[in-house]
Scaffold this active site. Sequence first.
Site, PDB file in Angstrom:
ATOM      1  N   ARG A 103      35.863  48.094  77.727  1.00  0.00           N
ATOM      2  CA  ARG A 103      37.250  47.935  77.259  1.00  0.00           C
ATOM      3  C   ARG A 103      37.450  46.444  77.007  1.00  0.00           C
ATOM      4  NH1 ARG A 103      42.738  50.358  79.733  1.00  0.00           N
ATOM      5  NH2 ARG A 103      41.931  52.046  78.449  1.00  0.00           N
ATOM      6  N   HIS A 130      40.921  53.421  70.068  1.00  0.00           N
ATOM      7  CA  HIS A 130      40.871  54.051  71.399  1.00  0.00           C
ATOM      8  C   HIS A 130      40.315  55.479  71.229  1.00  0.00           C
ATOM      9  CE1 HIS A 130      41.527  54.697  75.508  1.00  0.00           C
ATOM     10  NE2 HIS A 130      42.850  54.706  75.585  1.00  0.00           N
ATOM     11  N   GLN A 133      40.670  58.341  74.004  1.00  0.00           N
ATOM     12  CA  GLN A 133      42.008  58.925  74.035  1.00  0.00           C
ATOM     13  C   GLN A 133      42.145  59.970  72.926  1.00  0.00           C
ATOM     14  OE1 GLN A 133      44.682  58.199  76.274  1.00  0.00           O
ATOM     15  NE2 GLN A 133      45.423  60.072  75.305  1.00  0.00           N
ATOM     16  N   ASP A 224      53.431  55.623  71.574  1.00  0.00           N
ATOM     17  CA  ASP A 224      52.627  54.724  72.421  1.00  0.00           C
ATOM     18  C   ASP A 224      53.544  53.562  72.790  1.00  0.00           C
ATOM     19  OD1 ASP A 224      50.601  53.201  73.591  1.00  0.00           O
ATOM     20  OD2 ASP A 224      49.632  52.666  71.692  1.00  0.00           O
ATOM     21  N   CYS A 263      49.965  58.420  75.242  1.00  0.00           N
ATOM     22  CA  CYS A 263      48.673  58.100  75.869  1.00  0.00           C
ATOM     23  C   CYS A 263      48.842  57.496  77.266  1.00  0.00           C
ATOM     24  CB  CYS A 263      47.895  57.144  74.984  1.00  0.00           C
ATOM     25  SG  CYS A 263      48.867  55.693  74.536  1.00  0.00           S
ATOM     26  N   ARG A 291      41.326  63.510  79.469  1.00  0.00           N
ATOM     27  CA  ARG A 291      40.462  62.314  79.377  1.00  0.00           C
ATOM     28  C   ARG A 291      39.171  62.576  80.154  1.00  0.00           C
ATOM     29  NH1 ARG A 291      42.615  57.240  78.465  1.00  0.00           N
ATOM     30  NH2 ARG A 291      40.406  56.677  78.450  1.00  0.00           N
TER      31      ARG A 291
HETATM   32  N1  NVA Z   1      48.344  50.553  72.708  1.00  0.00           N
HETATM   33  C1  NVA Z   1      48.175  50.550  74.141  1.00  0.00           C
HETATM   34  C2  NVA Z   1      47.369  51.738  74.572  1.00  0.00           C
HETATM   35  C3  NVA Z   1      47.192  51.895  76.064  1.00  0.00           C
HETATM   36  C4  NVA Z   1      46.312  53.048  76.465  1.00  0.00           C
HETATM   37  C5  NVA Z   1      47.500  49.267  74.555  1.00  0.00           C
HETATM   38  O1  NVA Z   1      46.597  48.824  73.871  1.00  0.00           O
HETATM   39  O2  NVA Z   1      47.902  48.703  75.575  1.00  0.00           O
END
Ligand code: NVA
Length: 310
Positions: A103, A130, A133, A224, A263, A291
Amino acid sequence: MPKDFLSVADWSAQELQQMLERAQQLRSLHRAGERLQTLQGRTLAMYFEKPSLRTHVSFEAGMAQLGGQAILLLPEQVGIGTRESVADVALNLSRWVDGIMARTFSHELVEQLAQHATVPVINGLTDLLHPCQAMADLQTMAELIEPRKARLAFLGDGNNVAHSLVLLAAVVGMEIRLATPKNHQPDVHVMRRAGELAAVSGALISWCEDPAEAVAGVDFIYTDTWISMGQEEEAQRRRGIFAAYQVNQELVRRAPDAWLMHCQPAHRGEEITGELLDGPRSLIYEQAENRLHAQKAVLERLMRAPSAAR
Ligand code: NVA
């Protein structure tokens, strides 16, 4: 078959379908109390530059439940780009573990890890995408409506989650309508790639500025956070920009049968009202549960030994 899982767009509709079916099977087996050993003796290195609850726990638990193990790496210990090069980190890890999940802020970093690693690399979220997800979301939606017949509206910020959803829809042939402010539209390269994939799958992809127009008659409404990880300093400004995109009672009147998706982490009273997020049409905990299973299907696909028992 690709070596890595960096974007759903790298995989064919058939491959995604196979992983979806495996994820469904894994969930049934898990709920029945069965613990398979398909990744026995396998190890996954997990590298996090950003915070995580769902990704960290679902990958670590998923590895353990399949008989393998996960190893947590933190950026201050590893020092990619400061203590050692991306290539050296990838090449060293490849000598010890069977897969890497990362990540990162920059999507290029995950791509570079994948390029240098000889083991599979899984994208656990970047600023651009992502995909894990999106796979869990596919599983969640498929339980209710056949994906090729589903209509999905995404409201809010056109970044990582929106990008992976639009690419997912494009591969599997789903309808997706995005509603974002003009200055927060999805990335042009992502939209171009989605357009190419949609030409093959028959997916319908559209963008508009008006959330009410996007949600009219859809099956799923997805939102989101307005303030993604790393954007905390812009919080105030962003709350103003996105205020009109809140998922609330008035908006869902235009799609009374829609299921609501997020998400997480979620902010009640910002991108969605608490009443809806915690209400009977909310799928957020199904998405979170999936997930685990969707990622197990990805892990098996990339890391399973040919001889491993079913
Ligand atoms: N758009 C959000 C998604 C979190 C799962 C982020 O990048 O923080």
